[in-house]
Write a protein that holds these residues in place. Sequence first.
Motif, mmCIF file in Angstrom:
data_model
loop_
_atom_site.group_PDB
_atom_site.id
_atom_site.type_symbol
_atom_site.label_atom_id
_atom_site.label_comp_id
_atom_site.label_asym_id
_atom_site.label_seq_id
_atom_site.Cartn_x
_atom_site.Cartn_y
_atom_site.Cartn_z
ATOM 1 N N SER A 208 0.851 -1.190 0.000
ATOM 2 C CA SER A 208 0.000 0.000 0.000
ATOM 3 C C SER A 208 0.886 1.239 0.000
ATOM 4 O O SER A 208 1.756 1.394 0.870
ATOM 5 N N SER B 139 0.544 5.474 -0.329
ATOM 6 C CA SER B 139 -0.426 6.571 -0.305
ATOM 7 C C SER B 139 0.276 7.894 -0.060
ATOM 8 O O SER B 139 1.379 7.948 0.505
ATOM 9 N N ASP C 192 -0.900 12.020 1.130
ATOM 10 C CA ASP C 192 -1.922 12.964 1.583
ATOM 11 C C ASP C 192 -1.366 14.380 1.500
ATOM 12 O O ASP C 192 -0.191 14.621 1.810
ATOM 13 N N THR D 216 -6.276 12.777 -0.930
ATOM 14 C CA THR D 216 -5.586 11.509 -0.745
ATOM 15 C C THR D 216 -5.525 10.749 -2.063
ATOM 16 O O THR D 216 -6.515 10.688 -2.810
ATOM 17 N N ARG E 101 -4.157 6.835 -3.141
ATOM 18 C CA ARG E 101 -3.645 5.582 -2.570
ATOM 19 C C ARG E 101 -3.707 4.458 -3.606
ATOM 20 O O ARG E 101 -4.660 4.359 -4.389
ATOM 21 N N ASP F 102 -3.423 0.232 -3.637
ATOM 22 C CA ASP F 102 -3.421 -0.992 -2.847
ATOM 23 C C ASP F 102 -3.240 -2.184 -3.772
ATOM 24 O O ASP F 102 -3.920 -2.292 -4.815
ATOM 25 N N THR G 267 -6.949 1.556 -7.050
ATOM 26 C CA THR G 267 -6.475 2.927 -6.872
ATOM 27 C C THR G 267 -7.617 3.760 -6.311
ATOM 28 O O THR G 267 -8.735 3.719 -6.838
#
Length: 545
Positions: free
Chosen positions: A499, A501, A503, A517, A519, A521, A535
């Motif tokens: 993961s 990400s 922010d 955000t 991200r 995964d 996504t």
Amino acid sequence: MPGLASAQTVTPDLFSSTRQSQIADPNSPLRRTTADAADPLNDSKLPDPDRDRRAPSRIGQVPIYGTPAANGASTAGYDSLNRKRQQPKYYPGQAKPKPRPGPGTPPPTPPPRNATGQLRLSIAPSETANKPPLPPAMAGTVPGQPTRKRLKVDDDPFGAVGDYAGSFLIKTAVEVMGGYDTNPGRLYQPQGRAFYMVSPEFLAVSDWERHSVVADLRGSFTGYGSSLTPNADGTPLSAPLDVDRPNLIGHIDGRFDVSRDTHLTAQARFLVATDNPGSPNVQTGLAKYPLYSTIGGTFGFDQNFNRLQVSAGATIDRTDYQWSKLTDGTMSSNDDRNFTTYGGVGRVSYELTPAVKPFVEVQGDSRVHDLTLDRNGYARDSTGGYAKAGTSFEFTRLLFGEISIGYAMRDYADTRLNRLEGLLTTASLTWTATPLTTVKFYSDTQLGETTLPGTSGVLSRTYTFEVDHDFRRWLTGIGRFTYGTLDYQGDNRSDKIYSLSGDLIYKLTRSLWIKGTLRRDILDSSSPGSSSASTVVMLGVRVQN
């Protein structure tokens, strides 16, 4: 009137420029004093050359009245109370006070003046010259007012301030986000959906001199609005059609100070969530995820023996699953997954220095299921625990946290299930690299339950690396990377989780933030058709108090 002319007298001009001597009348009945006799102005026989001169002007002169203060005091230091008098100590180069002026001391030299008659300063003006003075209340010069304390530097100028309710400091917040998820069901063949998320927060901390209570409650609800589309060939999806996910987690911690070295502790905790998407425990043909809840508590004590600290507690947790609703409208029981955990934990630590505190921790528990056999005919009751050793530390307030390593294991009542065991690693580290950059590292290991036939359980490890950087006080960027492994012991399945990400937080005020955000995964599974990728893009606001 002419008859009164002889009675008129001539009044001397008191303001005349010619000064007239005032000679005492020798026939006066008043006795002349010694000063009068010695005054040359009272002697009419002596000539006065200054009698017709103008008196000097006293404008701009410093008047001197009488003798200087303490003119008759002795310098011997005599004290009628016979008290000892300490002589002040003067360091080399230190100016010594000048002696008091005595009789016959010449008057002080008047300050220098310039050509226009104004005083000429020999030193530069002070820092407060030509500046408006502070009000007495702000300057702390009001009689009876305590000294004004310097305010502390606010490390988080855009952080929530909170409100007081009695002796509790309460902080609340809510985040409202909207975005798009390319694969909310974590399917091998992704189906994207737009979603919204509402996340409330509540924090209450007591402000008492003794004892303590802390309540921390957080939750979220993610709604996708529309269900996923069934497969074209009629086969059921590996995920429910309805993928809305509620989540609620919280704990309430209490501490009762019996004495300075003895404390009673208690914690009440709860968790409400759904099965993790992509988990093999999720049934096929579900209409929606079943909710499960875990409610528990810990009751213990902390005892200090100088630098040695002993902590112990008893734990109890209850886990319940809802019945599953299938796409054909029927219900499926999950009672075989319900269990109760009874256990205890103990910890011994020693403070080598105020910054280093090594410890040893041991935990043991027993899990008792509501049903003796699960849906596949396995007895899932088990006993287990862990033992670990580590230390907590704080180096120059720039690097602090806790790190430990140990061993975890669990034995099952069914002899067909092998022991679930593995290396245990836990860590929580924070490094303040610069005043604007903070680096964090987290690690955790868990022994989880599973419904796979012939599989003892799942040994999961997660490692998280995070960097927070303040581009400005009002602009913060957060980067986070998580790596995890899921080892299903007794089965050939092995999963890896990635993961990544980022922010970006724009802080308008203390109460209003804008947050974005992005991200990615990834689930990489050894089981065919179980891998997935998604996504997630989110944008929203945070309102806090």
